[in-house]
Motif scaffolding. Structure first.
Motif, short mmCIF file in Angstrom:
data_model
loop_
_atom_site.label_atom_id
_atom_site.label_comp_id
_atom_site.label_asym_id
_atom_site.label_seq_id
_atom_site.Cartn_x
_atom_site.Cartn_y
_atom_site.Cartn_z
N ASN A 1 0.84 -1.19 0.00
CA ASN A 1 0.00 0.00 0.00
C ASN A 1 0.88 1.25 0.00
O ASN A 1 1.69 1.44 0.90
N LYS A 2 0.72 2.10 -0.99
CA LYS A 2 1.55 3.29 -1.12
C LYS A 2 0.81 4.57 -0.77
O LYS A 2 1.26 5.68 -1.07
N MET A 3 -0.36 4.44 -0.11
CA MET A 3 -1.12 5.61 0.29
C MET A 3 -0.41 6.38 1.39
O MET A 3 0.07 5.80 2.36
N VAL A 4 -0.36 7.71 1.25
CA VAL A 4 0.23 8.57 2.27
C VAL A 4 -0.68 9.76 2.52
O VAL A 4 -1.53 10.12 1.70
N VAL A 5 -0.50 10.38 3.68
CA VAL A 5 -1.21 11.61 4.05
C VAL A 5 -0.15 12.62 4.48
O VAL A 5 0.76 12.29 5.24
N ASN B 1 5.12 6.26 -7.10
CA ASN B 1 6.57 6.22 -7.30
C ASN B 1 7.35 6.45 -6.01
O ASN B 1 8.58 6.52 -6.01
N GLN B 2 6.61 6.59 -4.90
CA GLN B 2 7.20 6.68 -3.56
C GLN B 2 8.25 7.80 -3.46
O GLN B 2 9.30 7.64 -2.84
N ASN B 3 7.91 8.96 -4.03
CA ASN B 3 8.80 10.12 -3.90
C ASN B 3 8.29 11.13 -2.88
O ASN B 3 8.86 12.21 -2.72
N SER B 4 7.19 10.78 -2.19
CA SER B 4 6.60 11.63 -1.15
C SER B 4 6.07 12.95 -1.69
O SER B 4 5.89 13.91 -0.93
#
Length: 215
Positions: free
Chosen positions: A58-62, A108-111
């Protein structure tokens, strides 16, 4: 300044690999540690995880941005955390202040939120952190690409224009005096438009097919 290291479930014991869930390590450069938090859920976050994937995929971020006039989503959020397998998020060790909150599928997990490529959710109003903020609900939507011309191609009797952005409506006009009679065909949210020319009336050469302006 308060610094917070969020280890998630990365720390486990040596014998049975039982995780120490949601472990945080925080410290301050001063005599005080900021200790406020914002928590909530991201609706439909689990539907973004394929059935054959695990929660680790899961690559979801807040993220939180400090509220201001020059807010730039091309920069990393001032505070960021991952959404867990229960759709829950928690941003810890926050100072008092006003923030803009954003949730996105960080493929792409670059925040950083990549507009037009990643699903995203916002709150219309700013979040005022003067005490702990609980129960924030965010819902993801596919993000819309900015309108951008890609290319034009001549076809028999006219031309095709291709673009990004999928607009509801296009206004197209000729910027060439040689091109005065034409017909436009465009379906709402389509990424192409057909332009049909009246050769007998226009009497233009091949280069005239590119003399178009559209918005």
């Amino acid at each position: 300044t308060t610094y917070n290291f969020n280890f998630g479930n990365a720390i486990v014991d040596n014998n049975e690999s039982n995780p120490l869930p949601y472990f945080n390590f925080a410290f301050s450069t001063g005599d005080k540690i900021d200790d406020l938090f914002v928590s909530g859920t991201v609706k439909d976050a689990m539907t973004l995880i394929k059935e054959n994937q695990t929660a680790k995929d899961n690559k979801m971020v807040v993220g939180l941005y400090k509220a201001g006039e020059n807010l730039d989503y091309k920069q990393k959020p001032d505070y960021i955390t991952k959404v867990d397998e229960e759709n829950y998020f928690e941003l810890n060790f926050l100072p008092k202040g006003e923030f803009v909150i954003i949730a996105f599928d960080d493929e792409n997990q670059n925040s950083i939120y990549d507009a037009g490529k990643e699903k995203v959710g916002f709150l219309k109003d700013k979040i005022t952190v003067s005490d702990n903020v609980k129960g924030v609900k965010l819902k993801l939507y596919p993000s819309k690409k900015a309108f951008k011309f890609i290319e034009s191609k001549p076809v028999f009797g006219g031309a095709i224009l291709a673009f990004e952005g999928n607009p509801e409506k296009l206004d197209i006009k000729s910027i060439s005096p040689q091109l005065s009679e034409y017909k436009i065909e465009h379906q709402p949210k389509s990424d192409t438009v057909h332009i049909w020319f009246n050769d007998a009336l226009n009497k233009f050469d091949a280069k005239a097919t590119t003399q178009l302006d559209f918005s």
